[in-house]
Design an enzyme around this catalytic site. Structure first.
Site, PDB file in Angstrom:
ATOM      1  N   GLY A   1      14.980  12.971 -19.120  1.00  0.00           N
ATOM      2  CA  GLY A   1      13.643  13.073 -19.700  1.00  0.00           C
ATOM      3  C   GLY A   1      12.562  13.239 -18.643  1.00  0.00           C
TER       4      GLY A   1
ATOM      5  CG  HIS B   1      17.502   7.170 -25.121  1.00  0.00           C
ATOM      6  ND1 HIS B   1      16.910   6.005 -25.535  1.00  0.00           N
ATOM      7  CD2 HIS B   1      17.586   7.095 -23.774  1.00  0.00           C
ATOM      8  CE1 HIS B   1      16.657   5.246 -24.481  1.00  0.00           C
ATOM      9  NE2 HIS B   1      17.041   5.879 -23.397  1.00  0.00           N
TER      10      HIS B   1
ATOM     11  CG  MET C   1      19.583   2.434 -17.883  1.00  0.00           C
ATOM     12  SD  MET C   1      18.965   1.243 -16.705  1.00  0.00           S
ATOM     13  CE  MET C   1      17.303   1.041 -17.287  1.00  0.00           C
TER      14      MET C   1
ATOM     15  CE1 TYR D   1      17.776  -3.023 -28.749  1.00  0.00           C
ATOM     16  CE2 TYR D   1      15.694  -1.859 -28.747  1.00  0.00           C
ATOM     17  CZ  TYR D   1      16.531  -2.815 -29.269  1.00  0.00           C
ATOM     18  OH  TYR D   1      16.111  -3.572 -30.346  1.00  0.00           O
ATOM     19  CG  LEU D   2      20.883   5.089 -27.212  1.00  0.00           C
ATOM     20  CD1 LEU D   2      21.934   6.077 -27.725  1.00  0.00           C
ATOM     21  CD2 LEU D   2      20.501   5.428 -25.780  1.00  0.00           C
ATOM     22  CG  HIS D   3      13.792   5.283 -27.270  1.00  0.00           C
ATOM     23  ND1 HIS D   3      13.529   6.563 -26.837  1.00  0.00           N
ATOM     24  CD2 HIS D   3      13.819   4.518 -26.142  1.00  0.00           C
ATOM     25  CE1 HIS D   3      13.361   6.576 -25.530  1.00  0.00           C
ATOM     26  NE2 HIS D   3      13.548   5.339 -25.070  1.00  0.00           N
TER      27      HIS D   3
ATOM     28  CB  VAL E   1      10.268  11.778 -27.648  1.00  0.00           C
ATOM     29  CG1 VAL E   1      10.058  11.278 -29.067  1.00  0.00           C
ATOM     30  CG2 VAL E   1      11.160  13.012 -27.630  1.00  0.00           C
TER      31      VAL E   1
ATOM     32  CG  ASP F   1      12.084   7.688 -16.949  1.00  0.00           C
ATOM     33  OD1 ASP F   1      11.548   6.617 -16.677  1.00  0.00           O
ATOM     34  OD2 ASP F   1      12.613   7.916 -18.056  1.00  0.00           O
TER      35      ASP F   1
HETATM   36  P1  AMP Z   1      16.707   5.134 -19.901  1.00  0.00           P
HETATM   37  O1  AMP Z   1      17.684   4.658 -20.923  1.00  0.00           O
HETATM   38  O2  AMP Z   1      15.334   4.579 -20.061  1.00  0.00           O
HETATM   39  O3  AMP Z   1      17.248   5.047 -18.502  1.00  0.00           O
HETATM   40  O4  AMP Z   1      16.538   6.674 -20.171  1.00  0.00           O
HETATM   41  C1  AMP Z   1      17.650   7.537 -20.259  1.00  0.00           C
HETATM   42  C2  AMP Z   1      17.149   8.960 -20.294  1.00  0.00           C
HETATM   43  O5  AMP Z   1      16.286   9.141 -21.411  1.00  0.00           O
HETATM   44  C3  AMP Z   1      16.331   9.313 -19.048  1.00  0.00           C
HETATM   45  O6  AMP Z   1      16.633  10.640 -18.665  1.00  0.00           O
HETATM   46  C4  AMP Z   1      14.917   9.183 -19.539  1.00  0.00           C
HETATM   47  O7  AMP Z   1      13.992   9.983 -18.829  1.00  0.00           O
HETATM   48  C5  AMP Z   1      15.065   9.668 -20.974  1.00  0.00           C
HETATM   49  N1  AMP Z   1      13.943   9.187 -21.781  1.00  0.00           N
HETATM   50  C6  AMP Z   1      13.492   7.910 -21.875  1.00  0.00           C
HETATM   51  N2  AMP Z   1      12.393   7.861 -22.669  1.00  0.00           N
HETATM   52  C7  AMP Z   1      12.146   9.135 -23.052  1.00  0.00           C
HETATM   53  C8  AMP Z   1      11.136   9.736 -23.861  1.00  0.00           C
HETATM   54  N3  AMP Z   1      10.171   9.035 -24.428  1.00  0.00           N
HETATM   55  N4  AMP Z   1      11.194  11.076 -24.055  1.00  0.00           N
HETATM   56  C9  AMP Z   1      12.171  11.822 -23.474  1.00  0.00           C
HETATM   57  N5  AMP Z   1      13.164  11.305 -22.713  1.00  0.00           N
HETATM   58  C10 AMP Z   1      13.140   9.984 -22.491  1.00  0.00           C
END
Ligand code: AMP
Length: 310
Positions: free
Chosen positions: A149, A36, A29, A31-33, A178, A152
């Protein structure tokens, strides 16, 4: 690296790549960190071509949730995705994904049982929204390996189930969580925490460590473990606890007695920013456990050796 925004461009980019390459898909979604980035790096190490999708999916937000305030910055995401090894970023508009939006989509994907507990209880409809958008992305992407990840954990379980049940030609790969150096799980929502809430949010990881420690030193009552985690989180006045629990990693149900590895999961709000986290706790038979009689015998032996030497 290309940035594309239409479904047809996305489909043809992946079809084209697949003529000579293996393809990895990383749905996000935005706002990558670093979390991601770790998915993209892994996808890049295991595939010849990597597609990252950036789409804040309105279907998975409840009416009183943070869809409008969810952080967004596509330029920054594109740069981070490029650095991590992406070949294409697919960033569609809402109307590209859902042409009749805000009218409800007549079709939805719903995974029963796994979606009915934990976050599914607290966020009605959330996982239908997740399963529906991921099914759409899988249908567009075709034969790929898709990286998600473990952060979730429930979402990963649901996507695994959906991919198997609907025979998507997709290999779902779970990736380790992470964390920031102090233990807080990386999340796009962390930027919305005040400094005080950011500090307070550490209680989630502390509670998970407490639960893990209890199980790994012999506690086999899941309610006792859950209560200990709950009590610790309740000590933090800034935390509004949703749940702290201990479940079977496959069914997501609470076992009466812990006899196998379990997953510990927590969810809490900090001034309306909802955070989730989880860790695995390893079950071991009593006689192989650190601190068990067997181990203690060794300690005694080591002590007596020391005494003999002394
Ligand atoms: P999101 O943008 O929050 O929907 O996450 C996109 C993908 O990144 C999903 O598969 C999440 O589980 C994964 N993700 C989010 N935060 C983390 C994290 N801290 N470590 C590993 N994967 C993550």
């Amino acid at each position: 690296m290309r940035v594309i925004s239409t479904v047809s461009e996305f489909q043809s980019a992946l079809d084209q790549a697949r003529l000579s390459k293996t393809v990895g898909l990383v749905p996000t979604m935005g706002y990558l960190h670093d979390g991601h980035a770790s998915l993209i790096v892994r996808a890049h190490s295991e595939n010849d071509f990597v597609a990252v999708t950036v789409f804040v999916n309105p279907l998975q937000f409840g009416v009183s949730e943070d869809f409008s305030t969810y952080p967004r910055d596509l330029d920054r995401d594109v740069e981070l995705a490029r650095q991590a090894g992406a070949d294409v970023v697919f960033a569609p508009t809402i109307n590209e994904m859902y042409p009749d939006y805000p009218e409800a989509l007549p079709t939805k994907v719903s995974v029963s049982k796994l979606s009915e507990v934990l976050d599914g209880k607290s966020r009605p409809g959330h996982f239908d929204g997740v399963a529906t958008v991921v099914a759409k992305l899988f249908a567009m992407a075709g034969r790929v390996s898709a990286y998600f990840g473990e952060k979730d954990f429930q979402q990963l379980a649901i996507i695994n189930q959906m991919a198997a049940d609907l025979s998507f030609p997709v290999k779902v790969i779970g990736c380790k969580t992470v964390r920031e150096t102090d233990g807080l799980a990386a999340s796009s929502r962390n930027v919305r925490l005040s400094e005080d809430d950011r500090q307070a949010a550490l209680i989630l990881y502390k509670a998970l460590q407490l639960g893990k420690g209890l199980i790994e030193s012999g506690e086999n009552n899941s309610i006792t473990v859950a209560r200990a985690m709950e009590s610790l989180i309740k000590c933090e006045a800034r935390a509004e606890l949703d749940y702290a629990t201990c479940v079977d990693p496959k069914t997501l149900l609470v076992p009466d007695v812990i006899r196998n590895d379990v997953q510990l999961l927590v969810a809490a709000k900090f001034s309306n920013v909802r955070l989730i986290d989880n860790v695995k706790a390893n079950f071991s038979e009593p006689n192989t456990r650190a601190g068990s009689g067997f181990q203690n015998n060794n300690v005694v032996k080591a002590d007596s050796l020391r005494l003999e030497r002394g």
